[in-house]
Design a protein around this motif. Sequence first.
Motif, short mmCIF file in Angstrom:
data_model
loop_
_atom_site.label_atom_id
_atom_site.label_comp_id
_atom_site.label_asym_id
_atom_site.label_seq_id
_atom_site.Cartn_x
_atom_site.Cartn_y
_atom_site.Cartn_z
N ALA A 1 -7.68 3.92 -3.36
CA ALA A 1 -8.58 3.89 -2.21
C ALA A 1 -8.73 5.27 -1.60
N ILE B 1 0.86 -1.18 0.00
CA ILE B 1 0.00 0.00 0.00
C ILE B 1 0.90 1.23 0.00
N ALA C 1 -8.21 1.30 1.87
CA ALA C 1 -7.12 0.50 1.32
C ALA C 1 -7.24 -0.98 1.67
N ASP D 1 -3.33 4.66 -1.59
CA ASP D 1 -4.27 5.23 -0.64
C ASP D 1 -4.23 6.74 -0.81
N ARG E 1 -4.83 -0.52 -7.63
CA ARG E 1 -6.14 -0.04 -7.19
C ARG E 1 -5.96 1.21 -6.36
N VAL F 1 -1.76 -0.77 -4.01
CA VAL F 1 -2.88 0.08 -3.66
C VAL F 1 -2.31 1.47 -3.42
N THR G 1 -9.36 -3.31 -0.86
CA THR G 1 -9.09 -3.32 -2.31
C THR G 1 -8.80 -4.69 -2.88
#
Length: 111
Positions: free
Chosen positions: A80, A15, A105, A48, A78, A46, A108
């Motif tokens: 978030a 993340i 997060a 965030d 992805r 991810v 995801t």
Amino acid sequence: MTSFNVDDVRTDLAIIRAVGRLNMVAAPELRDVVARLVQSGKSRLVVDLSGVEFMDSSGLGALIGALKTTRQAGGDLRIAAPGEQVLMVLQLSNVDRILKPYENADDTFQD
């Protein structure tokens, strides 16, 4: 000043917690962070965005580039928790159709 902090979650998952402004000054740094993570074996990332107060087209381009980098490595990216301004940029550019925003997060990569 924008910062990108990385939390290792699993062997292939990290993340990136962005804080500040995701603009033409910070976009190259995000690209570099993503490239380093993918090179180290993290193919699922991810970003965030809960700490991002502003994003412009350069930030948008960095997210799209990061998506391409992860997908070329056989993974995915992805996003978030985008704030109101960031969400508006995503929606106006229709990027929210490619990078569907998740509420947080941790949700995801639950699939």
